[in-house]
Design an enzyme around this catalytic site. Structure first.
Site, PDB file in Angstrom:
ATOM      1  N   TYR A 104      -3.212  10.348  64.817  1.00 51.87           N
ATOM      2  CA  TYR A 104      -2.590  10.323  63.499  1.00 51.87           C
ATOM      3  C   TYR A 104      -3.609  10.097  62.382  1.00 51.87           C
ATOM      4  O   TYR A 104      -3.613   9.086  61.680  1.00 51.87           O
ATOM      5  CB  TYR A 104      -1.474   9.280  63.464  1.00 51.87           C
ATOM      6  CG  TYR A 104      -0.314   9.680  64.330  1.00 51.87           C
ATOM      7  CD1 TYR A 104       0.663  10.550  63.862  1.00 51.87           C
ATOM      8  CD2 TYR A 104      -0.221   9.238  65.650  1.00 51.87           C
ATOM      9  CE1 TYR A 104       1.716  10.950  64.666  1.00 51.87           C
ATOM     10  CE2 TYR A 104       0.832   9.635  66.468  1.00 51.87           C
ATOM     11  CZ  TYR A 104       1.795  10.493  65.965  1.00 51.87           C
ATOM     12  OH  TYR A 104       2.837  10.897  66.781  1.00 51.87           O
ATOM     13  N   HIS A 119      -6.072  16.455  60.662  1.00 49.67           N
ATOM     14  CA  HIS A 119      -7.182  17.312  61.076  1.00 49.67           C
ATOM     15  C   HIS A 119      -6.667  18.727  61.262  1.00 49.67           C
ATOM     16  O   HIS A 119      -5.475  18.945  61.513  1.00 49.67           O
ATOM     17  CB  HIS A 119      -7.831  16.792  62.364  1.00 49.67           C
ATOM     18  CG  HIS A 119      -6.885  16.607  63.501  1.00 49.67           C
ATOM     19  ND1 HIS A 119      -5.987  15.541  63.572  1.00 49.67           N
ATOM     20  CD2 HIS A 119      -6.659  17.344  64.621  1.00 49.67           C
ATOM     21  CE1 HIS A 119      -5.280  15.624  64.673  1.00 49.67           C
ATOM     22  NE2 HIS A 119      -5.654  16.727  65.333  1.00 49.67           N
ATOM     23  N   VAL A 120      -7.566  19.690  61.142  1.00 49.37           N
ATOM     24  CA  VAL A 120      -7.212  21.101  61.216  1.00 49.37           C
ATOM     25  C   VAL A 120      -8.026  21.760  62.326  1.00 49.37           C
ATOM     26  O   VAL A 120      -9.224  21.521  62.461  1.00 49.37           O
ATOM     27  CB  VAL A 120      -7.482  21.813  59.871  1.00 49.37           C
ATOM     28  CG1 VAL A 120      -7.156  23.308  59.965  1.00 49.37           C
ATOM     29  CG2 VAL A 120      -6.683  21.164  58.738  1.00 49.37           C
TER      30      VAL A 120
END
Length: 256
Positions: A190, A193-194
């Protein structure tokens, strides 16, 4: 443990020097057990130490359910669950602060609001581009997941999209049209981020039940500032996942 991809440079040697044992033959079709030379039999191994029960469950084979999470479900079930758990993201902060993996960073933007770092994911051994896999980690520490995104975060997401594509083109000569760029929901940790993966690579978690294309996320937020806070979201959960337990207790887990 997983078998590393077969590289183009080792394919000829593997075909020439491997041992073959015939298993089945029918007309033009044959199946063999192929045993390659020892130096071509390497495997990639990931070690988590000490491993928590959450880590153990993640890698166990379990029955999986597709869950529909409404806005109210997020507020009453998912968010309290996240807040009650001690999900450690210290390793993420170590990367952002360059206390770890600094030498692996491909691109970085120091801006506290729209900045991020881009580095190879552990799933990619960087030996070939067919399974390219990088992660962009945002610098902001108050965005947990897709659910927290609002229209004010569009500049951050557009910055990641543009600079991430540019960095990958410059470093690996892979154009944007050959990239799959997305976010997970639920994420494995959590802190927003990509994922940047090769379009030819069926990476774990790239299916429609979990992955949300970054370009779609940007367009949705431009059209509706609270889109991901208001709309129902679907995602898979394993039977023994602690969040699945919470949904089951609330009577929200479907009977399949």
């Amino acid at each position: 443990m997983e078998k590393t991809p077969i590289g183009h440079d080792s394919l000829a040697e593997m075909l020439k020097d491997s041992t073959l044992e015939l298993k089945m033959k029918n007309d033009i079709y044959s199946t063999y057990q192929l045993i390659p030379p020892a130096h071509l039999s390497d495997m990639k191994t990931t070690v988590i130490c000490p491993a928590t029960q959450k880590h153990v469950k993640k890698y166990q084979v379990q029955e999986t359910f597709l869950v529909e999470e409404t806005e109210e479900d997020y507020r009453s079930i998912t968010l309290p669950y996240i807040q009650s758990q001690s999900f450690s993201v210290q390793w993420v902060y170590n990367i952002l602060e360059k206390k770890a993996e600094a030498e692996r960073i491909i691109c970085e933007d120091p801006d506290p609001k729209t900045g991020f770092v881009l580095l190879p994911d552990f799933k990619w051994d960087m030996k070939q581009l067919d399974d390219l896999y990088l992660i962009a980690i945002v610098r902001s520490r108050d965005i947990k997941s897709l659910r927290d995104l609002r229209s004010e975060h569009v500049p951050l997401l557009e910055n990641i999209l543009r600079k991430g594509q540019e960095a990958i083109l410059k470093k690996f000569s892979v154009p944007a049209c050959k990239l799959r760029i997305y976010l997970h929901y639920q994420p494995s940790y959590y802190h927003l981020h990509v994922h940047f993966t090769s379009l030819s690579h069926d990476a774990p978690g790239c299916g429609v039940e979990r992955a949300h294309l970054l370009s779609d996320v940007i367009l949705n937020l431009k059209g509706s500032p609270m889109y991901y806070q208001k709309r129902p979201l679907f995602f898979p959960l394993q039977a023994d996942d602690n969040l699945a337990v919470k949904f089951r207790e609330a009577g929200k887990l479907p009977n399949c």
